[in-house]
Design a protein around this motif. Structure first.
Motif, PDB file in Angstrom:
ATOM      1  N   HIS A 145       0.840  -1.205   0.000  1.00  0.00           N
ATOM      2  CA  HIS A 145       0.000   0.000   0.000  1.00  0.00           C
ATOM      3  C   HIS A 145       0.874   1.253   0.000  1.00  0.00           C
ATOM      4  CE1 HIS A 145      -4.082   1.802   1.519  1.00  0.00           C
ATOM      5  NE2 HIS A 145      -3.665   2.342   0.394  1.00  0.00           N
TER       6      HIS A 145
ATOM      7  N   GLY B 203      -8.508  -2.160   1.607  1.00  0.00           N
ATOM      8  CA  GLY B 203      -8.005  -0.811   1.887  1.00  0.00           C
ATOM      9  C   GLY B 203      -7.213  -0.272   0.698  1.00  0.00           C
TER      10      GLY B 203
ATOM     11  N   LEU C  88     -11.290   4.800  10.744  1.00  0.00           N
ATOM     12  CA  LEU C  88     -10.288   4.935   9.668  1.00  0.00           C
ATOM     13  C   LEU C  88     -10.522   6.197   8.834  1.00  0.00           C
ATOM     14  CD1 LEU C  88      -9.975   1.225   8.439  1.00  0.00           C
ATOM     15  CD2 LEU C  88      -8.384   2.511   9.871  1.00  0.00           C
TER      16      LEU C  88
ATOM     17  N   CYS D  14      -2.998  -0.047   4.615  1.00  0.00           N
ATOM     18  CA  CYS D  14      -3.783  -1.180   5.120  1.00  0.00           C
ATOM     19  C   CYS D  14      -3.080  -2.501   4.845  1.00  0.00           C
ATOM     20  CB  CYS D  14      -5.154  -1.191   4.452  1.00  0.00           C
ATOM     21  SG  CYS D  14      -6.114   0.268   4.887  1.00  0.00           S
TER      22      CYS D  14
ATOM     23  N   VAL E  36      -6.694  -6.528   6.463  1.00  0.00           N
ATOM     24  CA  VAL E  36      -8.085  -6.058   6.524  1.00  0.00           C
ATOM     25  C   VAL E  36      -8.923  -6.837   5.523  1.00  0.00           C
ATOM     26  CG1 VAL E  36      -7.467  -3.718   7.267  1.00  0.00           C
ATOM     27  CG2 VAL E  36      -7.711  -4.209   4.826  1.00  0.00           C
TER      28      VAL E  36
ATOM     29  N   ASP F  82     -14.875  -1.222   1.597  1.00  0.00           N
ATOM     30  CA  ASP F  82     -14.491   0.128   1.978  1.00  0.00           C
ATOM     31  C   ASP F  82     -15.568   0.711   2.897  1.00  0.00           C
ATOM     32  OD1 ASP F  82     -12.757   2.160   1.958  1.00  0.00           O
ATOM     33  OD2 ASP F  82     -13.529   3.104   0.141  1.00  0.00           O
TER      34      ASP F  82
ATOM     35  N   LEU G  53     -14.507  -2.063   7.157  1.00  0.00           N
ATOM     36  CA  LEU G  53     -13.396  -3.011   7.209  1.00  0.00           C
ATOM     37  C   LEU G  53     -13.369  -3.757   8.541  1.00  0.00           C
ATOM     38  CD1 LEU G  53     -10.524  -0.950   5.527  1.00  0.00           C
ATOM     39  CD2 LEU G  53     -12.016  -2.676   4.508  1.00  0.00           C
TER      40      LEU G  53
ATOM     41  N   VAL H  96      -3.427  -2.234  10.276  1.00  0.00           N
ATOM     42  CA  VAL H  96      -3.171  -1.005   9.505  1.00  0.00           C
ATOM     43  C   VAL H  96      -1.929  -0.322  10.069  1.00  0.00           C
ATOM     44  CG1 VAL H  96      -5.596  -0.564   8.875  1.00  0.00           C
ATOM     45  CG2 VAL H  96      -4.676   0.402  10.986  1.00  0.00           C
TER      46      VAL H  96
END
Ligand code: AMP
Ligand code: GLY
Length: 419
Positions: free
Chosen positions: A13, A36, A348, A359, A362, A366, A369, A377
């Motif tokens: 990510h 995520g 979040l 993330c 998870v 969206d 989560l 996270v």
């Protein structure tokens, strides 16, 4: 550029978030990603180790670059397969990724390349293992990939025997030898370099926190937080360290006919006898990447594509934001032994720019989560001082909640105290 990032964690990510800041990257895909990551890239239901499917996807979608996050597909030959299909890829071929895949092999390469490291022996049974110990504490390492869980610091003979039995008799991680290594003392440093087969270009130094509890207590984890840069390690020192621990390895693999492209990550112990390599990883570190990349001002897409080409990094210098970055991992209840999954995550939506939310474990969709793994996270903040970056990151951590959430409270405290 159309770029695919392979993997599904906080590191991937963070790579995607940095590619979003690139003016060259126009389309971002992730395989498999997570719900995520789906906010920032098109996620495809293809596993990171599904080599044939990834090669097919790269051809069908006419990708300009594939970036491989985790070690397993590297060791499994994903880069070899993509290269054979004529697709540009950032990461080492399997022969070079073996540096991470086998600790015994890494020791042999370090010896051949003249890189400083702790004394060691490779053993295949418990009695030979105990005979190889030169004093306590000692370090017992499973030879193969073990997701950061194959290293035991044994305080006495009973602990060493238990670790040797776990690895060599119970076979917790399957077949494999064990490296018995000298215990080293000092501060740890993660020094990553981008490599283009010929040269290593070091990135800003970072530190991670491997133990689950404050004060470096409790079992090892994949990593509970990180920060970048590191007090006392200026650009001149980084260059000196890189010449000692990165360039000889790049030269070794060039001479072996399997040039090293991708990230060479040296895990160093700064001992009273000088720096020594604890381990090499052949990929971006997790969670170091979450703290390092938000400070990178150079275009990441340009750098990764350049590194995929032989000698492509010639003339490239990395530019860094002068601020400090701190990343705090929020882990699930029961991590690292038996992470609990399925707990609803709240808050979040409060993690917005300038904080960076990345993330990892998870699931769900969206906005809804739930926890789905050990490290759930990461929250990264930048600050003019380590104290400011810590305060901002921890304010973000306060906003996020789920049942049994675990965080360390001392991430980057040593940077704050040193500054
Ligand atoms: P590794 O996966 O080899 O990096 O080991 C994981 C962690 O174990 C390192 O980050 C260190 O904290 C610790 N460690 C590994 N090797 C040694 C050593 N020779 N002496 C002291 N600590 C070590
Ligand atoms: N942070 C340690 C690793 O990525 O292996």
């Amino acid at each position: 550029m159309k770029i695919l990032v392979v993997g599904s964690g906080g590191r991937e990510h963070a790579i995607i978030r940095a590619l979003l800041r690139s003016s060259l990257a126009t389309e971002l895909l992730c395989a498999p990603g997570n719900p995520g990551i789906a906010a920032d890239a098109e996620c495809l239901p293809i596993g990171a180790e599904a080599i044939d499917q990834i090669v097919a996807l790269a051809s069908e979608r006419e990708l300009d670059l594939v970036v491989v996050g985790p070690e397993a597909p590297l060791v499994g030959g994903l880069v070899d397969a993509l290269s054979a299909a004529g697709i540009a890829v950032f990461g080492p071929v399997a022969a070079a990724a073996r540096l991470e895949g086998s600790k015994a092999y890494a020791k042999e390469v370090m010896e051949a390349a003249g890189v400083p490291t702790g004394g060691w022996n490779t053993v295949e049974n418990v009695e030979d293992g105990l005979a190889a110990v030169r004093g306590y504490p000692t370090v017992i390492k499973f030879d193969g990939l073990a997701a950061g869980k194959g290293v035991v610091i044994a305080a006495d003979e009973a602990a060493a025997r238990a670790a040797l039995e776990e690895f060599l008799v119970e076979r917790r991680f399957g077949e494999g030898q064990v490296v018995v290594e000298e215990f080293l003392e000092g501060e740890e440093l993660s020094l990553l370099a981008l490599c283009d087969g010929e040269r290593a270009v070091p990135m800003a130094p970072a530190q991670d926190y491997k133990r689950i509890f404050d004060g470096d207590l409790g079992p090892n984890t994949g990593g509970m937080g990180s920060y970048c840069p590191v007090p006392g390690i200026d650009a001149a020192r980084v260059a000196e360290l890189s010449a000692l621990v990165h360039q000889p390895i790049v030269d070794y693999f060039a001479a072996a006919g399997t040039p090293f492209h991708g990230v060479l990550y040296a895990g160093l112990m700064m001992t009273a006898d000088g720096p020594k390599v604890l381990e090499y990883n052949t990929r971006f570190g997790d969670p170091e990447t979450q703290a390092v990349l938000p400070r990178l001002r150079s275009d990441l897409a340009d750098l990764l594509l350049a590194a995929s080409k032989h000698g492509g990094l010639a003339g490239r210098e990395l530019q860094w934001d002068p601020r400090w970055a701190v990343t705090v991992v929020i882990a699930s209840a029961g991590y690292p032994d038996s992470p609990r999954v399925g707990d609803a995550i709240s808050g979040l939506e409060k993690i917005t720019d300038p904080l960076e939310l990345t993330c990892a474990g998870v699931a769900g969709d969206d906005g809804n989560l739930v926890t789905a793994g050990g490290r759930v996270v990461n929250i990264t903040a930048l600050g003019e001082t380590p104290a400011a970056a810590r305060a901002a990151a921890y304010a973000g951590v306060e906003s996020v909640d789920f049942k049994g959430k675990q965080t360390r409270t001392d991430i980057a405290l040593r940077a704050e105290e040193a500054n």
